[in-house]
Motif scaffolding. Sequence first.
Motif, PDB file in Angstrom:
ATOM      1  N   LYS A 201       0.835  -1.205   0.000  1.00 26.93           N
ATOM      2  CA  LYS A 201       0.000   0.000   0.000  1.00 26.93           C
ATOM      3  C   LYS A 201       0.875   1.261   0.000  1.00 26.93           C
ATOM      4  O   LYS A 201       0.619   2.205  -0.751  1.00 26.93           O
ATOM      5  CB  LYS A 201      -0.923  -0.006   1.223  1.00 26.93           C
TER       6      LYS A 201
ATOM      7  N   SER B 280       0.153  -0.641  -7.840  1.00 28.57           N
ATOM      8  CA  SER B 280      -1.180  -1.240  -7.820  1.00 28.57           C
ATOM      9  C   SER B 280      -1.092  -2.754  -7.655  1.00 28.57           C
ATOM     10  O   SER B 280      -0.119  -3.381  -8.059  1.00 28.57           O
ATOM     11  CB  SER B 280      -1.939  -0.912  -9.103  1.00 28.57           C
TER      12      SER B 280
ATOM     13  N   SER C   4      -2.889  -4.831  -9.239  1.00 27.74           N
ATOM     14  CA  SER C   4      -2.935  -5.410 -10.586  1.00 27.74           C
ATOM     15  C   SER C   4      -1.535  -5.543 -11.172  1.00 27.74           C
ATOM     16  O   SER C   4      -1.177  -6.582 -11.742  1.00 27.74           O
ATOM     17  CB  SER C   4      -3.784  -4.544 -11.507  1.00 27.74           C
ATOM     18  N   HIS C   5      -0.739  -4.487 -11.038  1.00 36.18           N
ATOM     19  CA  HIS C   5       0.628  -4.520 -11.559  1.00 36.18           C
ATOM     20  C   HIS C   5       1.454  -5.556 -10.798  1.00 36.18           C
ATOM     21  O   HIS C   5       2.221  -6.319 -11.408  1.00 36.18           O
ATOM     22  CB  HIS C   5       1.273  -3.137 -11.443  1.00 36.18           C
TER      23      HIS C   5
ATOM     24  N   ARG D  31      -5.169 -11.995  -8.353  1.00 41.89           N
ATOM     25  CA  ARG D  31      -5.569 -11.128  -7.240  1.00 41.89           C
ATOM     26  C   ARG D  31      -6.040 -11.926  -6.022  1.00 41.89           C
ATOM     27  O   ARG D  31      -5.639 -11.617  -4.902  1.00 41.89           O
ATOM     28  CB  ARG D  31      -6.640 -10.141  -7.690  1.00 41.89           C
TER      29      ARG D  31
END
Length: 124
Positions: free
Chosen positions: A13, A18, A20-21, A30
């Motif tokens: 965080k 991200s 996703s990346h 995920r």
Amino acid sequence: MAHHGEILQEAIKNSGISISHLVQELGITRPTIYRKFKEATLDYSFVKRVGEVIQHDFTNDFDTPVQSQLHFTPPVVTPSTVTRQQVLQAVDQDCTKALMALQAKYIALLEAYNELLLKMYGPK
């Protein structure tokens, strides 16, 4: 003992990268990363891979037994000081890294297959 999944989640965080990346770079899905966030203890090689992607050194974030295995910079070894055991350890680490990469790909494949089955046949 610190909760490894929570430490990992907080570092990701704070990195600004991200999810996703991150999952794309790691070759996982995920749901897998979110399951990792819930685990109290994580495999040091997985944590190291995440650290390399998000450019974060987890050495000081984990308790002492894990810290010794999370160093990101290898020690400088001159040819005269290399022993047979050190060479074998390096080979073992390469094999472990390759095995972890295959395991991550296999898990991603299984999760994709499960998602496809759910789309095709729906939940039971």
